[in-house]
Design an enzyme around this catalytic site. Sequence first.
Site, PDB file in Angstrom:
ATOM      1  N   ARG A  70       0.822  -1.217   0.000  1.00 29.57           N
ATOM      2  CA  ARG A  70       0.000   0.000   0.000  1.00 29.57           C
ATOM      3  C   ARG A  70       0.852   1.262   0.000  1.00 29.57           C
ATOM      4  NH1 ARG A  70      -4.288  -1.666   4.824  1.00 29.57           N
ATOM      5  NH2 ARG A  70      -5.214  -3.487   3.784  1.00 29.57           N
ATOM      6  N   HIS A 268       8.693 -24.559  14.655  1.00 29.12           N
ATOM      7  CA  HIS A 268      10.126 -24.856  14.666  1.00 29.12           C
ATOM      8  C   HIS A 268      10.456 -26.160  15.409  1.00 29.12           C
ATOM      9  CE1 HIS A 268      10.673 -21.146  12.771  1.00 29.12           C
ATOM     10  NE2 HIS A 268      11.118 -20.407  13.764  1.00 29.12           N
TER      11      HIS A 268
END
Length: 516
Positions: A70, A268
């Site tokens: 944007r 993870h």
Amino acid sequence: MSLPDTPPSDATPAPATSRAPAGARPAPACTLVIFGAHGDLTKRLLMPALYNLAGSGLLDPGFRIIGVDRVASTTAQWRDGLTEMMQSFTHDPNAEFHAPSIDSAQWGWVCERLEYVQADFGDLAQVRALGEKIPGNAIFYLAVSSRFFAPVVEMLGRAGLVTQADGHFRRVVIEKPFGADLKSAQELNRRILAVLDESQVYRIDHFLGKETVQNILAMRFGNLLFEPLWRNEFIDHVQITAAETIGVEQRGAFYEPTGALRDMIPNHLFQLFGMVAMEPPNSFSADTVRTSKEQLFEAVRPIAPTDAVRGQYGAGTVEGKPVIAYRESPGVAPDSHTETYVALKLHVDNWRWAGVPFYLRTGKSLGGRRTEVVVQFKKPPMMMFRDTETQELPPNRIILNIQPAQGLTVEMGAKRPGPKMDLAEVQVRFRYGDVFAQSPNVGYETLLYDCLTGDATLFQRADNIEAAWRAVDPVLKAWAGNADGLELYPAGATGPKGADELLERDGRAWYPLDGV
């Protein structure tokens, strides 16, 4: 290193400044569309990874990059900002990507293929207009806040940009966090898979891009030496650690609603757990590997709150530098009960691992930085050396060193020189840097290349995601909205006392953070 606005030449191959990996071919021509072009992820990780791929000759001459955001900007401004950031990495040894210099031809090749588009991804007309710039193959990378994942995918679907036709692929890469609990992960999967086929979705975890993480599979399944011992007959327990010396720094506003468990465990650490503990797959095809992980995750008993410990760091000293308490960090509530440390005990209800506990821990502002897997073996069934000083020998261990040390360490007993049968603990070490030439990388190189070539082996499937959240869901519910059991630990410590007690009650202890 400002470069002119020149269109990419389809005849110009990437400048292979380093030899391409053996057997690897350039990925097919593709347009990579990055939503969140001005974000930190794009600047600090994606661009260095693309720079490295270009230098390895793994990108097609027709490769293009369209940045979407944007922010009011032009292609030249976006490109110059990225160039400045790349140059800054040469002066910052603590950056994820640190190189002594940036090769101008290599980076220039990437820059020629950059285009910036100012657009609101919530505006259907603007997204459709973006589609006119994307012929053929395309990958849409969502380097945006997680709350936008489903809306962006749904907008791409409404605009017709993810329809695969004429032999061309359309894929979407989604970053973590993928959900905040089981319910939200299921809802996110439902919304995404209402638009895309599972084969089009690449849920990325950059942890799996690390060579040392992938080496777990090579170590286990490429060597007969290890796999016969990889079971409850010989292994006492397994520890998986991701310890950090840094605190939340300026990320308090993000970390407050997240916490250590959501931030690290279902992604993870569960991925490390999966690679260490899954059954040998029949092949290394993407679905076969991910199915082996899924079978393991489904065998994990939902974690009881009594097998979970949470802590939060207070003021202290880390590596000789004073650290303020987590609650004093910008963006953090003064009465916060968000955990910055978590330790868990996993039980796996399958034939291979029954009776072998897996202990997972992760935390911030600790006294040591390391990510590693410690596989501790049982003691021999009979002590032949009872009349010597070897009666209490330390156990054998295989330590998978992921960071900062990279390689593998074996701890074993060896006879001390002399007339007596006196055994001493010794270490046998393999280090990547001693054997292989290493170059700066950020862990995204392999993952981006795999996405371009359609190899989803290192990406998470919907059922993998949900199974991991299902395992930790009882703990999240128990911790929601209350501070009961939250322990404070001083920055620079190894964690809260309860984490030590979690293992002590089983007659075990954590491997020290100042170890190998």
